[in-house]
Design an enzyme around this catalytic site. Structure first.
Site, PDB file in Angstrom:
ATOM      1  N   THR A   7       0.844  -1.203   0.000  1.00 33.08           N
ATOM      2  CA  THR A   7       0.000   0.000   0.000  1.00 33.08           C
ATOM      3  C   THR A   7       0.870   1.240   0.000  1.00 33.08           C
ATOM      4  O   THR A   7       1.982   1.228   0.549  1.00 33.08           O
ATOM      5  CB  THR A   7      -0.921   0.040   1.236  1.00 33.08           C
ATOM      6  OG1 THR A   7      -1.756   1.202   1.142  1.00 33.08           O
ATOM      7  CG2 THR A   7      -0.162   0.086   2.554  1.00 33.08           C
ATOM      8  N   ASN A   8       0.368   2.302  -0.618  1.00 32.01           N
ATOM      9  CA  ASN A   8       1.036   3.600  -0.533  1.00 32.01           C
ATOM     10  C   ASN A   8       0.326   4.498   0.461  1.00 32.01           C
ATOM     11  O   ASN A   8       0.637   5.671   0.583  1.00 32.01           O
ATOM     12  CB  ASN A   8       1.055   4.279  -1.915  1.00 32.01           C
ATOM     13  CG  ASN A   8       2.102   3.642  -2.800  1.00 32.01           C
ATOM     14  OD1 ASN A   8       3.254   3.506  -2.400  1.00 32.01           O
ATOM     15  ND2 ASN A   8       1.702   3.228  -3.997  1.00 32.01           N
ATOM     16  N   ASN A   9      -0.643   3.919   1.161  1.00 33.56           N
ATOM     17  CA  ASN A   9      -1.428   4.705   2.110  1.00 33.56           C
ATOM     18  C   ASN A   9      -0.870   4.482   3.522  1.00 33.56           C
ATOM     19  O   ASN A   9      -1.035   3.426   4.119  1.00 33.56           O
ATOM     20  CB  ASN A   9      -2.896   4.249   2.003  1.00 33.56           C
ATOM     21  CG  ASN A   9      -3.815   5.063   2.871  1.00 33.56           C
ATOM     22  OD1 ASN A   9      -3.437   5.470   3.963  1.00 33.56           O
ATOM     23  ND2 ASN A   9      -5.015   5.295   2.385  1.00 33.56           N
ATOM     24  N   HIS A  11      -1.740   5.642   6.341  1.00 34.03           N
ATOM     25  CA  HIS A  11      -2.742   5.391   7.386  1.00 34.03           C
ATOM     26  C   HIS A  11      -3.123   3.914   7.446  1.00 34.03           C
ATOM     27  O   HIS A  11      -3.288   3.342   8.513  1.00 34.03           O
ATOM     28  CB  HIS A  11      -4.002   6.213   7.122  1.00 34.03           C
ATOM     29  CG  HIS A  11      -3.755   7.675   7.064  1.00 34.03           C
ATOM     30  ND1 HIS A  11      -3.592   8.444   8.183  1.00 34.03           N
ATOM     31  CD2 HIS A  11      -3.620   8.510   6.007  1.00 34.03           C
ATOM     32  CE1 HIS A  11      -3.386   9.690   7.828  1.00 34.03           C
ATOM     33  NE2 HIS A  11      -3.392   9.762   6.509  1.00 34.03           N
ATOM     34  N   ASP A  68      -7.995  -3.388  -0.933  1.00 34.70           N
ATOM     35  CA  ASP A  68      -8.699  -2.349  -1.666  1.00 34.70           C
ATOM     36  C   ASP A  68     -10.010  -2.131  -0.927  1.00 34.70           C
ATOM     37  O   ASP A  68     -10.667  -3.094  -0.508  1.00 34.70           O
ATOM     38  CB  ASP A  68      -8.937  -2.743  -3.125  1.00 34.70           C
ATOM     39  CG  ASP A  68      -9.123  -1.504  -3.992  1.00 34.70           C
ATOM     40  OD1 ASP A  68      -8.412  -0.497  -3.766  1.00 34.70           O
ATOM     41  OD2 ASP A  68      -9.966  -1.512  -4.894  1.00 34.70           O
ATOM     42  N   GLY A 149      -9.356   9.562   4.867  1.00 33.98           N
ATOM     43  CA  GLY A 149     -10.362   9.351   3.828  1.00 33.98           C
ATOM     44  C   GLY A 149     -11.730   9.894   4.226  1.00 33.98           C
ATOM     45  O   GLY A 149     -11.856  11.039   4.651  1.00 33.98           O
ATOM     46  N   TYR A 150     -12.751   9.045   4.123  1.00 36.33           N
ATOM     47  CA  TYR A 150     -14.132   9.453   4.370  1.00 36.33           C
ATOM     48  C   TYR A 150     -14.514   9.368   5.858  1.00 36.33           C
ATOM     49  O   TYR A 150     -15.689   9.530   6.187  1.00 36.33           O
ATOM     50  CB  TYR A 150     -15.081   8.546   3.573  1.00 36.33           C
ATOM     51  CG  TYR A 150     -14.996   8.687   2.059  1.00 36.33           C
ATOM     52  CD1 TYR A 150     -15.809   9.578   1.367  1.00 36.33           C
ATOM     53  CD2 TYR A 150     -14.114   7.904   1.315  1.00 36.33           C
ATOM     54  CE1 TYR A 150     -15.750   9.697  -0.011  1.00 36.33           C
ATOM     55  CE2 TYR A 150     -14.042   8.009  -0.071  1.00 36.33           C
ATOM     56  CZ  TYR A 150     -14.863   8.905  -0.722  1.00 36.33           C
ATOM     57  OH  TYR A 150     -14.808   9.025  -2.094  1.00 36.33           O
ATOM     58  N   ARG A 177     -11.643  -2.838   7.790  1.00 39.12           N
ATOM     59  CA  ARG A 177     -10.264  -3.325   7.649  1.00 39.12           C
ATOM     60  C   ARG A 177      -9.884  -4.224   8.824  1.00 39.12           C
ATOM     61  O   ARG A 177      -9.180  -5.218   8.653  1.00 39.12           O
ATOM     62  CB  ARG A 177      -9.285  -2.140   7.542  1.00 39.12           C
ATOM     63  CG  ARG A 177      -7.851  -2.565   7.195  1.00 39.12           C
ATOM     64  CD  ARG A 177      -6.978  -1.406   6.727  1.00 39.12           C
ATOM     65  NE  ARG A 177      -7.521  -0.791   5.536  1.00 39.12           N
ATOM     66  CZ  ARG A 177      -8.219   0.348   5.529  1.00 39.12           C
ATOM     67  NH1 ARG A 177      -8.423   1.027   6.642  1.00 39.12           N
ATOM     68  NH2 ARG A 177      -8.721   0.816   4.406  1.00 39.12           N
TER      69      ARG A 177
HETATM   70  P1  ITT Z   1      -3.545   1.970  -1.658  1.00 37.71           P
HETATM   71  O1  ITT Z   1      -4.303   1.628  -2.914  1.00 37.71           O
HETATM   72  O2  ITT Z   1      -2.144   2.409  -1.901  1.00 37.71           O
HETATM   73  O3  ITT Z   1      -3.635   0.880  -0.614  1.00 37.71           O
HETATM   74  P2  ITT Z   1      -5.564   4.080  -1.393  1.00 37.71           P
HETATM   75  O4  ITT Z   1      -5.646   5.262  -0.466  1.00 37.71           O
HETATM   76  O5  ITT Z   1      -5.598   4.315  -2.868  1.00 37.71           O
HETATM   77  O6  ITT Z   1      -4.279   3.236  -0.950  1.00 37.71           O
HETATM   78  P3  ITT Z   1      -8.056   2.501  -1.597  1.00 37.71           P
HETATM   79  O7  ITT Z   1      -8.010   2.551  -3.083  1.00 37.71           O
HETATM   80  O8  ITT Z   1      -8.301   1.189  -0.945  1.00 37.71           O
HETATM   81  O9  ITT Z   1      -6.715   3.101  -0.946  1.00 37.71           O
HETATM   82  O10 ITT Z   1      -9.113   3.494  -0.988  1.00 37.71           O
HETATM   83  C1  ITT Z   1     -10.183   4.015  -1.711  1.00 37.71           C
HETATM   84  C2  ITT Z   1     -10.683   5.283  -1.071  1.00 37.71           C
HETATM   85  O11 ITT Z   1     -11.363   4.974   0.116  1.00 37.71           O
HETATM   86  C3  ITT Z   1      -9.604   6.307  -0.717  1.00 37.71           C
HETATM   87  O12 ITT Z   1     -10.138   7.598  -1.008  1.00 37.71           O
HETATM   88  C4  ITT Z   1      -9.421   6.173   0.765  1.00 37.71           C
HETATM   89  O13 ITT Z   1      -9.085   7.402   1.378  1.00 37.71           O
HETATM   90  C5  ITT Z   1     -10.811   5.699   1.209  1.00 37.71           C
HETATM   91  N1  ITT Z   1     -10.681   4.800   2.347  1.00 37.71           N
HETATM   92  C6  ITT Z   1     -10.060   3.590   2.350  1.00 37.71           C
HETATM   93  N2  ITT Z   1     -10.099   3.049   3.576  1.00 37.71           N
HETATM   94  C7  ITT Z   1     -10.758   3.958   4.368  1.00 37.71           C
HETATM   95  C8  ITT Z   1     -11.098   4.010   5.740  1.00 37.71           C
HETATM   96  O14 ITT Z   1     -10.760   3.045   6.572  1.00 37.71           O
HETATM   97  N3  ITT Z   1     -11.755   5.081   6.209  1.00 37.71           N
HETATM   98  C9  ITT Z   1     -12.092   6.090   5.395  1.00 37.71           C
HETATM   99  N4  ITT Z   1     -11.795   6.143   4.078  1.00 37.71           N
HETATM  100  C10 ITT Z   1     -11.136   5.080   3.572  1.00 37.71           C
END
Ligand code: ITT
Length: 191
Positions: A7-9, A11, A68, A149-150, A177
């Site tokens: 992941t690049n996220n 959080h 995802d 995120g949301y 998650r």
């Molecule tokens: P990676 O693909 O690198 O893992 P990403 O941020 O692109 O990271 P996703 O495609 O899984 O992650 O996330 C899709 C969207 O949903 C993105 O805008 C996130 O900020 C949001 N999101 C994912 N998990 C979340 C959470 O636990 N709470 C709130 N928003 C979330």
């Protein structure tokens, strides 16, 4: 056991490292010197999650897993779902996404929604999937500063605070998650 989380996220990495602490050592992409953009062009969460895991396996040779996640809103027939990160456009940020969501739902009575996470694991040449979801609703304005995120607009069912108000500890014990991750951990510890 050591395994890469593709992941690049930041959080997501923090959340999963906290959830797996003391059980499994999770390596990040920077731990394996991967700084490349990982493609996410699938049309389902399953496809995208496996695409990310497969990319790391093919390029770096590590067994790994990826997640995802999508926010599925009933009044929008399940959208934005797999397109949640680009809901407000290609170059958008979480604030843009939340603002668009609040605008689109302004006149809607049904505000039910759920977060759904799919974790794809590639281990010893085999593919595995683990899923977690949490129901809730989209509130009318942002509340709270924790999470990402949301989170500030998502009120999980049975709580009167958003994920962003509940904070990491509570979120990590009930979230989409957390549910998917605990299935992954149970599996990894059982083999
Ligand atoms: P990676 O693909 O690198 O893992 P990403 O941020 O692109 O990271 P996703 O495609 O899984 O992650 O996330 C899709 C969207 O949903 C993105 O805008 C996130 O900020 C949001 N999101 C994912 N998990 C979340 C959470 O636990 N709470 C709130 N928003 C979330």
């Amino acid at each position: 056991m050591k395994i890469v989380f593709a992941t690049n996220n930041r959080h997501k990495l923090d959340e999963i490292q906290k959830i797996t602490e003391g059980k499994i050592e999770i390596l990040s992409l920077s731990d394996i010197d991967c700084y490349e953009e990982i493609p996410e062009t699938g049309i389902t969460l399953e496809e995208n999650a496996m695409m990310k895991a497969q990319f790391i396996k093919d390029k770096f040779g590590f067994d790994c897993f990826a997640d995802d996640t999508g926010l599925e809103v009933d009044a929008l027939d399940g959208a934005p779902g797999v397109y949640s990160s680009r809901y407000a456009g290609e170059a958008c940020n979480p604030q843009d996404n939340m603002e668009k969501m609040l605008r689109v739902l302004e006149s809607k009575k049904n505000r039910k929604a759920r977060f759904r996470t799919v974790i794809a694991l590639l281990l010893n040449g085999r593919q595995y999937f683990f899923e977690g979801e949490i129901n809730g609703e989209i509130i009318e304005e942002k509340r709270g500063t924790a999470g990402f995120g949301y989170d500030p607009i998502f009120l999980p069912e049975g709580f009167d605070k958003t994920f962003a108000e509940l904070g990491d500890e509570v979120k990590n014990s009930i979230s989409h998650r957390a549910i998917a991750t605990s299935k992954l951990i149970d599996f990894l510890l059982s083999i």
